[in-house]
Design a protein around this motif. Structure first.
Motif, PDB file in Angstrom:
ATOM      1  N   PHE A  71      20.279   4.618 -14.951  1.00 46.69           N
ATOM      2  CA  PHE A  71      20.803   4.724 -16.322  1.00 46.69           C
ATOM      3  C   PHE A  71      22.237   4.210 -16.381  1.00 46.69           C
ATOM      4  N   ASP A  72      23.036   4.578 -15.357  1.00 50.70           N
ATOM      5  CA  ASP A  72      24.410   4.114 -15.263  1.00 50.70           C
ATOM      6  C   ASP A  72      24.808   4.257 -13.802  1.00 50.70           C
ATOM      7  N   ASP A  73      26.075   4.006 -13.466  1.00 55.29           N
ATOM      8  CA  ASP A  73      26.412   3.981 -12.041  1.00 55.29           C
ATOM      9  C   ASP A  73      26.379   5.359 -11.394  1.00 55.29           C
ATOM     10  N   LYS A  74      26.162   6.421 -12.177  1.00 56.62           N
ATOM     11  CA  LYS A  74      26.091   7.754 -11.591  1.00 56.62           C
ATOM     12  C   LYS A  74      24.722   8.413 -11.732  1.00 56.62           C
ATOM     13  N   THR A  75      23.867   7.864 -12.557  1.00 60.45           N
ATOM     14  CA  THR A  75      22.646   8.580 -12.939  1.00 60.45           C
ATOM     15  C   THR A  75      21.423   7.700 -12.736  1.00 60.45           C
ATOM     16  N   LYS A  76      20.412   8.237 -12.044  1.00 56.36           N
ATOM     17  CA  LYS A  76      19.193   7.455 -11.852  1.00 56.36           C
ATOM     18  C   LYS A  76      17.957   8.334 -11.961  1.00 56.36           C
ATOM     19  N   LEU A  77      16.825   7.681 -12.203  1.00 53.10           N
ATOM     20  CA  LEU A  77      15.529   8.338 -12.199  1.00 53.10           C
ATOM     21  C   LEU A  77      14.749   7.837 -10.999  1.00 53.10           C
ATOM     22  N   VAL A  78      14.065   8.751 -10.320  1.00 50.56           N
ATOM     23  CA  VAL A  78      13.117   8.376  -9.273  1.00 50.56           C
ATOM     24  C   VAL A  78      11.749   8.887  -9.703  1.00 50.56           C
ATOM     25  N   SER A  79      10.761   8.002  -9.730  1.00 47.87           N
ATOM     26  CA  SER A  79       9.416   8.462 -10.083  1.00 47.87           C
ATOM     27  C   SER A  79       8.379   7.777  -9.211  1.00 47.87           C
ATOM     28  N   GLU A  80       7.340   8.516  -8.863  1.00 48.47           N
ATOM     29  CA  GLU A  80       6.215   7.954  -8.120  1.00 48.47           C
ATOM     30  C   GLU A  80       4.912   8.448  -8.727  1.00 48.47           C
ATOM     31  N   PHE A  81       3.987   7.515  -8.954  1.00 52.51           N
ATOM     32  CA  PHE A  81       2.693   7.813  -9.542  1.00 52.51           C
ATOM     33  C   PHE A  81       1.627   7.431  -8.522  1.00 52.51           C
ATOM     34  N   GLU A  82       0.770   8.372  -8.166  1.00 53.00           N
ATOM     35  CA  GLU A  82      -0.145   8.161  -7.045  1.00 53.00           C
ATOM     36  C   GLU A  82      -1.615   8.201  -7.447  1.00 53.00           C
ATOM     37  N   TRP A  83      -2.375   7.289  -6.873  1.00 52.40           N
ATOM     38  CA  TRP A  83      -3.834   7.301  -6.953  1.00 52.40           C
ATOM     39  C   TRP A  83      -4.377   7.600  -5.561  1.00 52.40           C
ATOM     40  N   GLU A  84      -5.220   8.608  -5.409  1.00 50.14           N
ATOM     41  CA  GLU A  84      -5.866   8.884  -4.123  1.00 50.14           C
ATOM     42  C   GLU A  84      -7.363   8.627  -4.256  1.00 50.14           C
ATOM     43  N   HIS A  85      -7.968   8.033  -3.220  1.00 53.55           N
ATOM     44  CA  HIS A  85      -9.424   7.834  -3.160  1.00 53.55           C
ATOM     45  C   HIS A  85      -9.966   6.945  -4.280  1.00 53.55           C
ATOM     46  N   ALA A  86      -9.130   6.028  -4.739  1.00 52.81           N
ATOM     47  CA  ALA A  86      -9.560   4.907  -5.586  1.00 52.81           C
ATOM     48  C   ALA A  86     -10.004   5.265  -7.005  1.00 52.81           C
ATOM     49  N   VAL A  87     -10.919   6.210  -7.178  1.00 54.85           N
ATOM     50  CA  VAL A  87     -11.510   6.428  -8.501  1.00 54.85           C
ATOM     51  C   VAL A  87     -11.396   7.896  -8.902  1.00 54.85           C
ATOM     52  N   THR A  88     -10.893   8.146 -10.109  1.00 57.06           N
ATOM     53  CA  THR A  88     -10.727   9.506 -10.615  1.00 57.06           C
ATOM     54  C   THR A  88     -11.426   9.644 -11.961  1.00 57.06           C
ATOM     55  N   SER A  89     -12.279  10.642 -12.068  1.00 58.34           N
ATOM     56  CA  SER A  89     -12.892  10.987 -13.344  1.00 58.34           C
ATOM     57  C   SER A  89     -13.491  12.372 -13.172  1.00 58.34           C
ATOM     58  N   ALA A  90     -14.141  12.860 -14.225  1.00 59.17           N
ATOM     59  CA  ALA A  90     -14.774  14.175 -14.129  1.00 59.17           C
ATOM     60  C   ALA A  90     -15.892  14.175 -13.090  1.00 59.17           C
ATOM     61  N   ASP A  91     -16.409  12.978 -12.739  1.00 58.15           N
ATOM     62  CA  ASP A  91     -17.531  12.885 -11.796  1.00 58.15           C
ATOM     63  C   ASP A  91     -17.151  12.215 -10.480  1.00 58.15           C
ATOM     64  N   ASP A  92     -15.873  11.930 -10.277  1.00 54.82           N
ATOM     65  CA  ASP A  92     -15.478  11.263  -9.038  1.00 54.82           C
ATOM     66  C   ASP A  92     -14.572  12.156  -8.220  1.00 54.82           C
ATOM     67  N   ARG A  93     -14.303  11.718  -6.991  1.00 55.51           N
ATOM     68  CA  ARG A  93     -13.553  12.572  -6.077  1.00 55.51           C
ATOM     69  C   ARG A  93     -12.083  12.211  -5.944  1.00 55.51           C
ATOM     70  N   GLY A  94     -11.630  11.176  -6.666  1.00 55.06           N
ATOM     71  CA  GLY A  94     -10.238  10.778  -6.585  1.00 55.06           C
ATOM     72  C   GLY A  94      -9.312  11.711  -7.342  1.00 55.06           C
ATOM     73  N   GLU A  95      -8.032  11.456  -7.191  1.00 56.24           N
ATOM     74  CA  GLU A  95      -7.002  12.254  -7.857  1.00 56.24           C
ATOM     75  C   GLU A  95      -5.846  11.344  -8.203  1.00 56.24           C
ATOM     76  N   VAL A  96      -5.278  11.519  -9.375  1.00 59.29           N
ATOM     77  CA  VAL A  96      -4.032  10.831  -9.688  1.00 59.29           C
ATOM     78  C   VAL A  96      -2.972  11.889  -9.933  1.00 59.29           C
ATOM     79  N   ALA A  97      -1.744  11.581  -9.550  1.00 54.51           N
ATOM     80  CA  ALA A  97      -0.699  12.595  -9.653  1.00 54.51           C
ATOM     81  C   ALA A  97       0.668  11.955  -9.832  1.00 54.51           C
ATOM     82  N   VAL A  98       1.517  12.665 -10.545  1.00 53.20           N
ATOM     83  CA  VAL A  98       2.941  12.358 -10.528  1.00 53.20           C
ATOM     84  C   VAL A  98       3.486  13.007  -9.262  1.00 53.20           C
ATOM     85  N   GLU A  99       3.908  12.183  -8.324  1.00 56.61           N
ATOM     86  CA  GLU A  99       4.310  12.717  -7.024  1.00 56.61           C
ATOM     87  C   GLU A  99       5.800  13.043  -6.987  1.00 56.61           C
ATOM     88  N   GLN A 100       6.590  12.277  -7.701  1.00 57.82           N
ATOM     89  CA  GLN A 100       8.020  12.555  -7.831  1.00 57.82           C
ATOM     90  C   GLN A 100       8.422  12.186  -9.252  1.00 57.82           C
TER      91      GLN A 100
END
Lengths: 363, 363, 363
Positions: free
Chosen positions: A51-80
Motif C-alpha cells: 500500500f505504501d512504504d510501511k504497509t503491505k498485504l500478504v495473501s495466499e489462496f490454495e487449491w488442494e487435490h485439484a477439484v473441489t465441489s460438494a462431490d469431490d475431495r479437494g479443498e480450497v482455502a485462504v491460507e494467509q
C-alpha cells in the motif's frame, strides 16, 4: 530503462505482485501398488500488495487435490491474509490470518524450500503445517542477530475431537485446528518465537504456543483443556551441506473427564505427543542450472505418546513411537523448479513403506 | 520514466490489473461469550482487463469463511464477471454477471467503503448484498448530474423457499437468490436506477427491481409470484461529515396459495419486508496517514412485515420491527487499510447485542 | 520507452502474466421453457510464469457454475498446472497436470476459439474436454511442418463407473476421468499425437490415448479393462472460411465380466463409442472491430455404440446414434470478446432442441 524499472520497484508507490507455488506428487506403497496415487497436492496463488512504504498485504489462496465441489475431495482455502505495517520503533505489527512461527517448514513451506517429496512427519503430524491462526502479532530484530515474534490469536477447538475417527491419531492438532473458518474464539491463544542468525549459515530457534481450547462450548466436557506446543529447531549450511533438525512437543491438559466419556472409541485425546528429526543434504552435482542434492532424514514421532490413564482393559494405551528413514534427492532446475524422488521406510507400520516422486515450483 | 509509465497506462493498449479486498472479523455477543467467533469473512481477487479503449472485463472471485470443501463451511464464488463496452452514443452496455444498482453498499461493498465491522442490516437482510444477477444492462450519464442504469437479468427462484429453516427470516431475498448458478430463467427480471450528483458532496438516488419468480417449476404453487424491491438512498459529505441513509422495501405477491401449503412451518413467505437506516460519521482525528472516524447508525428493519392472512392460530403473524443502534469507529491506515470497532445494541432480540472488531483492506 | 518495455518482455528475465477466459450461457429448450437456464458456465484465471528463457509454468484455475460450497452445485478446479522446459535438442519436456492433445478443442478451449455457445458434442461426450491428466510429456517440431506429442500420464478409473446413473451415458470417459484428484495410478496410460501444418491455413492431425483402468482396485471385476481413444481432425481456413471436422472413437475392453454384475442397471459400460462432426463458418460481415461469422455444424455421435452382448431381455442394447444440427453465429467484438447465438436440433431426443445465447471472453 532497467534503471527506470528498478526505480519504480524500489519506490514506495503502490504495487501488486502475483506469486505462486505448487506440488504434484506420486506415491507408490512398495507393498501394495494398488494404492499408488498421483495428485495435484497443492497449487497456490499469492497476491502481495504494497500500500505504501510501511504497509503491505500478504495473501495466499490454495487449491488442494485439484477439484473441489460438494462431490469431490479437494479443498480450497485462504491460507494467509494479513496486513503488516512497519512501526516507527523498527517493529512490525500484523493483523489477520497468518502462519504461526513454529519449526522450520511452517513459515517456509514452498516445495523448493524442503527436501523430499512430502513434508516431514514431525512438521505435519506434531506441528500441523500449514498452520495459521487469526489474530495480531508483533515482530522485531535485535542488533545481535536475534529476531522475535509474539502474538495473540485464535487457538484450537477441542470440541471438534472425533474419537471415532483416526484423524486425531494422524495429527492431533491438525484435527482440531480452525484455520480462520468461523473460529470459536471465547478462548484466545498466545505464542512467541526466538530465532538467532548470529553466525553466517546458522539458524537456532524455538517457539511456544499455548491456549485454552474449550470455549465454554455447551455440554462439552473439557472446558479447561489447554493446548501447548513448543519446538526447538536448527539449520546449518556450511559449504555444500544443509543440516537440519527439529524437536517438537505438544500436550493437551485437563482432558481426563472428556476421555472417560470417550472410552470404547479408537482415538482418545492424547495428553502428550512429540517428534524430532535430523536431516543432512549435500549438493553433489551442479551443471548449468541443474543442481542435485541427495539427502537422508531420520524421524521419530508419536502422536499419542500418552493419554488419560484408564483402568486396565479400557484402552487409552499410548501408541508406539514411529521411526521413519527417508533417502532421496532434490534436483533443482533453475531458480524455481524442483524434481524430487525418495524412498521412505517405516519401522512400526511397514505397510506405509513407499516410493515418492514429485515436481514442484515456486516463484 | 514516470511519464512513460503514465503514458502506457493511459493508452488504449490491452492491460490486466489485479485488485483485491478482504475482511477479517471478530464478533463477541456480550451476553454469551461462548459464541465469540473470528472469521476470514471474505477475501476477493479482482481481475480487470481492458481489451481496448472501449471494452473491458470486470471480474471478482470471492472466498468466504477461509476454507471450502465438501466438509467445510466456506464458499467460493464468482461474484462479478461481465464485459462492458462504451457505445458511440456515450452509453455503456454490459453483459454477464453484474451487481444490481440497489442502495449504497451493493455496488460499493469493499470494507474501506463502509462504516462498522459488519455491513448494515438493511443492505443485507432487505437488499441481499452482495447481490448480482446474470443479464444485460445499459447505463449512461446525463449532463445535469443524473446517471441511470437499466437492465434485464435473471431474478429470484421462489421454489427454493425453505419454510422449515429460518434463513428466509434472516434475509428473504438472500434465501432465494440464484447468483448465476444454473439459474432458472424462464422468468426474467428488469431493473432501473437513477442517481443524481448535481451538488458536490451530495448523492441522491433510487432503484427498482421486479420480476416473476415461479419459472413454471413443476408442482410449484406460486407460478405468478412476483418479487419487487425498491430503494431510496442519500449520502452527503460536507467537510468532515459523512451522512448516509437508505430506505428499502420489498414485496412478494401472489403467494397465498403457496403459504397455505406451508402452514405449520416456522417461516412462511413474507408478502412485504422493509428497512431503513440513518448514519452519521465524523472524521475526528487525522495524524500522518492515520485517520479516525467515529460513527453512529440507527436501523429499523423487518424481514416479515406481513405475510398471508391466515385464520387465527395458524401462524402467519408478522414479525416485530427490529431496531439496532451501532456505535463505533473506523481507523483508516494509509489509503487501503482500515481497522474497525463497534458495539451493536438490538431492541427486540437482545441476545444479539455484540462487540465487533475487524480489519479490512482494499486495493 | 515502448522499446524499453518490449526489450524487457522479450528478455529471459522472470516474469508473470495473468490471463483469463470465461463463458456466460443461456439455454432455452424450445419445447419446455421451464427448463431455461442462465449460468456462469466457467471463469478461469490463468497464471503463466517464465522462470528463465527455457523454463515456464502454465496454470489455470477454474470456477464452474459461479458458486461452490458443500451446499452448492459449482466446482472449482486446477485445470492445468505444469512446468515446461525447452531441451537442448529442440524438444520440449513437461511435467504436471496438462491437457491431452486430442481433437481440436481440448487444447484450445477458450470461448473465442470455437463456434457456438456450447462446445460441440463430439468433443465433450466422446473426447471428455477439458481433459487433463497428471504425468510427463515430450513434444517437438519437425522441419516439414509436422509437430508431435508423446507422454505417460494417469488414466481413467473404471471402478468409478456408476451403472445406476446416466452420467456414463452422457460422457463415458467424462464419468471416469480423475483430473489429478488423488488419482489412482497403479496403471498408467500413454498417448501420442501428430499434427501437420505444412500448407498455410491447413491443419491435419490425429491422436491416440490408451491405458488400463482397473488399478487392481480391491473387489473390482474388470482389472484388465483398457480404455483407448483416438481421433482424426482437420481444419482449413481459406479466406473468410473456417472449415473443421473431427472424428473420435473410443473403446473399453475386457468389461464383459463387470457388465454381467451390472445387469438390471440402466447404464452398462460401453465397449465402443464414437462421433464425428463437420462444420463450416464464414466471416460474413466486418465493420470496425465487429465481425460476424455464421456457422453450420452437423454432428453424429453415440456414447454407447456397443456394449457386452447379453442374452435377450437382459439389456445391454446399444444406443441409437444421435444427430445434431447447430445453426448460429459468432459476433466477435474486438480481439477478446465474443457474443454467440445458435439453435440446436436433435434427431433422436427432440426434447433437447434448444436456443442458446452466450457471451465469452479471453485474454
Amino acid at each position: 530503462t532497467p534503471v527506470a524499472a528498478a526505480t519504480r520497484e524500489d519506490s514506495g508507490a503502490p504495487r501488486t505482485v502475483v506469486t505462486g507455488y505448487g506440488e504434484l506428487n506420486y506415491n507408490r506403497p512398495t507393498k501394495d501398488a494398488s494404492q499408488a496415487q498421483a495428485d495435484v497436492r497443492r497449487a497456490v496463488i499469492g497476491i502481495h500488495h504494497r500500500f505504501d512504504d510501511k504497509t503491505k498485504l500478504v495473501s495466499e489462496f490454495e487449491w488442494e487435490h485439484a477439484v473441489t465441489s460438494a462431490d469431490d475431495r479437494g479443498e480450497v482455502a485462504v491460507e494467509q491474509l494479513y496486513v503488516e505495517r512497519e512501526l516507527n520503533n523498527g517493529m512490525r505489527a500484523k493483523a489477520g490470518l497468518f502462519l504461526i512461527p513454529s519449526g522450520l517448514i511452517n513459515t517456509n513451506h514452498e516445495p523448493t524450500a524442503f527436501y523430499g517429496v512430502e513434508r516431514n512427519f514431525v512438521e505435519t503430524a506434531i506441528i500441523p503445517s500449514t498452520w495459521r491462526e487469526l489474530g495480531v502479532g508483533l515482530s522485531g530484530d535485535l542488533p545481535n542477530g536475534l529476531s522475535w515474534d509474539a502474538g495473540v490469536t485464535t487457538g484450537f477447538d477441542l470440541s471438534k475431537w472425533d474419537a471415532a475417527s483416526t484423524e486425531g491419531r494422524e495429527s492431533p492438532l491438525g484435527s482440531i485446528h480452525q484455520e480462520g473458518q468461523l473460529a470459536k474464539s471465547r478462548d484466545l491463544s498466545v505464542h512467541g518465537a526466538l530465532n538467532w542468525r548470529g553466525v553466517p549459515g546458522l539458524l537456532l530457534g524455538g517457539s511456544v504456543f499455548t491456549g485454552k481450547a474449550g470455549h465454554r462450548t455447551a455440554g462439552f466436557q473439557a472446558q479447561d483443556a489447554r493446548v501447548t506446543l513448543w519446538d526447538l529447531h536448527a539449520r546449518y549450511t556450511p559449504g555444500r551441506w544443509d543440516l537440519q533438525g527439529v524437536y517438537a512437543r505438544g500436550q493437551i491438559s485437563n482432558v481426563d473427564a472428556l476421555n472417560l466419556t470417550l472410552v470404547g472409541n479408537p482415538t482418545l485425546v492424547p495428553t502428550s505427543f512429540y517428534g524430532w528429526y535430523a536431516q543432512a543434504a549435500y549438493q553433489l552435482l551442479k551443471s548449468g542450472d541443474y543442481s542435485l542434492s541427495p539427502f537422508l532424514r531420520y524421524e521419530k514421532f508419536n502422536t499419542a505418546r500418552s493419554t488419560t490413564t484408564l483402568p486396565a482393559g479400557l484402552g487409552g494405551d499410548p501408541a508406539a513411537d514411529e521411526k521413519v528413514v527417508t533417502l532421496g534427492a532434490n534436483l533443482r532446475v533453475g531458480e524455481g523448479v524442483v524434481v524430487k524422488a525418495d524412498y521412505q521406510k517405516f519401522r512400526e507400520d511397514t505397510t506405509r513403506d513407499r516410493l515418492n516422486l514429485g515436481v514442484g515450483f515456486s516463484f
